[in-house]
Scaffold this active site. Structure first.
Site, PDB file in Angstrom:
ATOM      1  CG  ASP A 130      -1.705   1.242   1.395  1.00  0.00           C
ATOM      2  OD1 ASP A 130      -2.336   1.636   0.407  1.00  0.00           O
ATOM      3  OD2 ASP A 130      -1.682   1.839   2.486  1.00  0.00           O
TER       4      ASP A 130
ATOM      5  CG  ASP B 250      -3.295   1.193   7.016  1.00  0.00           C
ATOM      6  OD1 ASP B 250      -4.037   0.207   6.850  1.00  0.00           O
ATOM      7  OD2 ASP B 250      -3.616   2.346   6.683  1.00  0.00           O
TER       8      ASP B 250
ATOM      9  CG  ASP C  50      -4.198  -1.252   3.194  1.00  0.00           C
ATOM     10  OD1 ASP C  50      -4.805  -0.873   2.185  1.00  0.00           O
ATOM     11  OD2 ASP C  50      -3.282  -0.600   3.709  1.00  0.00           O
TER      12      ASP C  50
END
Length: 701
Positions: free
Chosen positions: A357, A577, A581
């Site tokens: 991410d 995180d 996600d």
């Protein structure tokens, strides 16, 4: 056990050199010598009292339709014991006395139990990480008692087990923080290395979160307890490590399968050994000089047969994986990398793609407004006030950055800000913001609300285009310029007209590019997925060295990106995180929640990286590779040991080299093999994670 083994040793080794005592042992008492009576009695206690555990375990295994090491031990010791009893009775009836092997049965049980004891000692060392974590919690805490008006009236020392959520606790310099909480007063540096693995102390000021068990360095802190007991981060870590150490890796199924056919095979080989040596003796294939004193062909063959049963060691196979997993999970915990179990370890060492991410993972996750440009005839301060009013109800990191920027613009000269005024700026002042109604957050696009009867939109291009708002060439050029410099453009529209743009930057983590290069050196392909626009995504990816980029992906779509890489059977890791996600973390073969100790992260991820540091991605993968290299080495050793030891015990080398393993020696070898596998796994405790300066030098074997 040793109390019974010592007199047996004394009778067999010491007494023959002491005439008086030896004559007493040779004194005939009834049909047997006193020596025989004593050995029979002592060994019976060892066989059926001390060795009872082997019979119970063997019967339980056979009832379940399986076989294990206990079956082999029970068979070997019982054969030796029963033969010795039969030899005594046969001598009493016929006068022909054969050698008894009571000592063999006793020594077999002695060595097997000694091996299990050494295994327990070695396994106990693998749980040192848990013991250290448990010891982190301080036994007492200073409770600050307050009156109805919230004023402190008393400080009372209480047991840490009595702490309740919402209690105010005082933490003195040099003491441990007793519970998870929020700092309400004071400022200090806290050493969190024992929980997160982060070596540098972390500054804790008002509103900062603290973890129970960490050490306060310099200043006095007052904390508001938020989580106590089993809800604390420390307790969750302990539970996670314990669960991981008890779990089985898929490779363990191979060992279980081998063990299930191993024991019946060994029993068959033992019977075959007995028949071959006995038949060969009966046919005169070997000289009678090979036979033991007062022995016969059956006894000679039986000793080889018992040695085959005893020396075979499925224990080494069974210990190869769990001991390595136990050590690895403990080592990981000491380095701030929490591993959910053996299956996670096994998958991580086969990872082909690592998907990152962007926000909060590759970047700092602390967005800052770098530029604000107004395109309508509106005062700059009024523009920022309008945007801040719209974003005040949002929890998005970009919204917080916009609010902070607007506060500074309205109330402070940024060059004169101090730590105190910074804290004050984080409090909204009455009457500063407009009242916003009908607020709604649109995932992946932005927010909308009504202010003074006007519809205000704050978000990306997609939000404005879908709302039918025209984006002029001038605005588009400005936004493109922002995106190409790795900034995110936030567009603001009021009552259907685009009025301004904010440029938000989120700086990269210092180690990001080196970690990406390290993954490439390990043969792993890094991928970046983000909900940000393509230009910003490509600019960030270019800066860190990632070629494969997936941009403008909604949170739910990240899981689809993960699945797209899994279609060809590749093992995919997702690093995020751990909150927005979580669907992608759950979908990935290996989910890594970075910089998070939250319940959501622990639930969704296979690895929880307690530090907000990308180096731990390398550590997690490298540790899994080292662990499974050790497991494979353990399997090779265990299999090679049995392949070599069983033929030797069966007497294959006896005709040519005269090498013969008595059953008690075979028992010692078996115990030693199990202990050696455990010690091999314990070598993982010497693991040192790759440092940032050496990541590029990693060589994957």
């Amino acid at each position: 056990m040793h109390l019974f083994q010592i007199p047996l040793f004394f009778m067999g080794v010491i007494c023959p050199h002491i005439p008086f005592i030896y004559s007493l042992l040779l004194w005939r008492c009834g049909p047997f010598l006193m020596d025989d009576w004593l050995k029979w009695a002592l060994v019976s206690v060892i066989q059926f009292v001390i060795g009872k555990r082997f019979y119970i375990a063997a019967i339980r295994a056979l009832r379940n339709g399986s076989t294990n090491m206990d079956v082999l031990v029970a068979l070997g010791t019982t054969a030796s014991y029963v033969y010795s009893v039969c030899a005594l009775l046969y001598g009493a009836l016929t006068g022909f006395w054969s050698t008894t092997y009571f000592e063999t049965s006793a020594m077999l049980i002695t060595f097997v139990l000694l091996g299990k004891y050494l295994e327990c000692l070695a396994k106990g060392k693998t749980s040192d990480a848990i013991k250290k974590l448990v010891e982190l919690t301080p036994p007492t805490a200073l409770l600050v008692v307050k009156d109805k008006d919230g004023r402190s009236i008393e400080e009372r020392e209480i047991d840490s087990l009595l702490i309740q959520p919402s209690d105010t606790l005082k933490v003195l310099p040099g003491t441990k923080i007793p519970a998870d909480g929020i700092v309400t007063w004071g400022s200090s540096y806290v050493n969190e290395s024992m929980v997160t693995g982060e070596s540098l102390p972390v500054l804790k000021e008002i509103n900062a979160s603290v973890i129970g068990g960490t050490i306060n360095f310099h200043g006095v802190l007052h904390i508001h307890a938020t989580k106590v007991g089993s809800d604390t981060v420390l307790s969750q870590i302990i539970n996670l490590v314990e669960t991981a150490q008890m779990s089985k890796a898929p490779i363990q199924k191979f060992a279980d399968y081998v063990a299930s056919i191993f024991v019946p095979t060994i029993v068959a080989l033992s019977i075959l050994t007995l028949l071959c040596w006995y038949t060969a003796g009966a046919l005169g294939a070997y000289p009678d000089e090979w036979l033991p004193e007062n022995g016969n062909h059956f006894v000679f063959a039986l000793m080889f047969s018992i040695s085959v049963v005893v020396i075979a060691c499925p224990c080494a196979l069974g210990l190869a994986t769990p001991t390595a997993v136990m050590v690895a999970t403990g080592v990981g915990a000491n380095n701030g990398v929490l591993i959910k179990g053996g299956d996670s370890l096994e998958r991580a060492q086969m990872v082909k793609y690592v998907i990152f991410d962007k926000t909060g993972t590759l970047t700092q996750g602390k967005a800052n407004v770098s530029v604000a440009k107004v395109f309508a005839g509106m005062d700059r301060g009024e523009f920022l006030k309008l945007v801040a009013s719209a974003e005040a109800s949002s929890e998005h990191p970009l919204a917080k950055a916009i609010l902070q920027y607007a506060r500074h613009f309205h109330f402070f000269d940024e060059s004169s800000l101090t730590n105190g005024s910074q804290n004050d700026a984080n409090e909204l002042k009455p009457g500063w913001l407009y009242d916003a109604s009908d607020f709604s957050a649109i995932p992946g696009k932005g927010v909308q609300c009504i202010i003074d009867g006007q519809r205000v939109l704050v978000g990306n291009r997609k939000l404005l285009v879908e709302s039918g708002i025209n984006i002029s060439t001038e605005v588009e050029s400005f936004v493109v310029e922002l995106e190409e410099s790795a900034k995110t453009g936030i567009l603001v529209a009021c009552d259907g007209i685009l009025i301004g743009v904010l440029g938000v930057a989120d700086s990269l983590k210092r180690e990001a590019s080196v970690v990406i290069e390290g993954l490439k050196k390990m043969g792993i392909t890094p991928v970046m997925v983000t909900g940000d626009n393509w230009r910003t995504a490509r600019a960030v990816a270019k800066e860190v060295g990632i070629q494969d980029v997936r941009a403008e992906v909604m949170p739910a779509g990240k899981a689809d990106v993960v699945r797209s890489f899994q279609k060809d059977g590749s093992i995919v890791a997702m690093v995020g995180d751990g909150i927005n996600d979580s669907p992608a973390l759950a979908a990935a073969d290996v989910g890594m929640a970075i910089g998070a100790g939250t319940d959501i992260a622990i639930e969704a991820a296979n690895y929880v990286l307690m530090r907000d540091n990308l180096e731990d991605v390398i550590t997690a993968i490298d540790l899994s590779k080292k662990t499974f290299s050790r497991i494979r080495l353990n399997y090779v050793f265990a299999m090679a040991y049995n392949i070599i030891a069983v033929p030797v015990a069966a007497g294959v080398l006896f005709p040519s080299l005269g090498i013969k393993l008595p059953p008690w020696v075979a028992g010692a070898c078996m115990a030693l093999s199990s202990v050696s596998v455990v010690c091999s796994s314990l070598l993982l405790r010497r693991y040192r994670k790759p440092r940032l300066t050496t990541i590029l030098e990693i060589v994957v074997n």
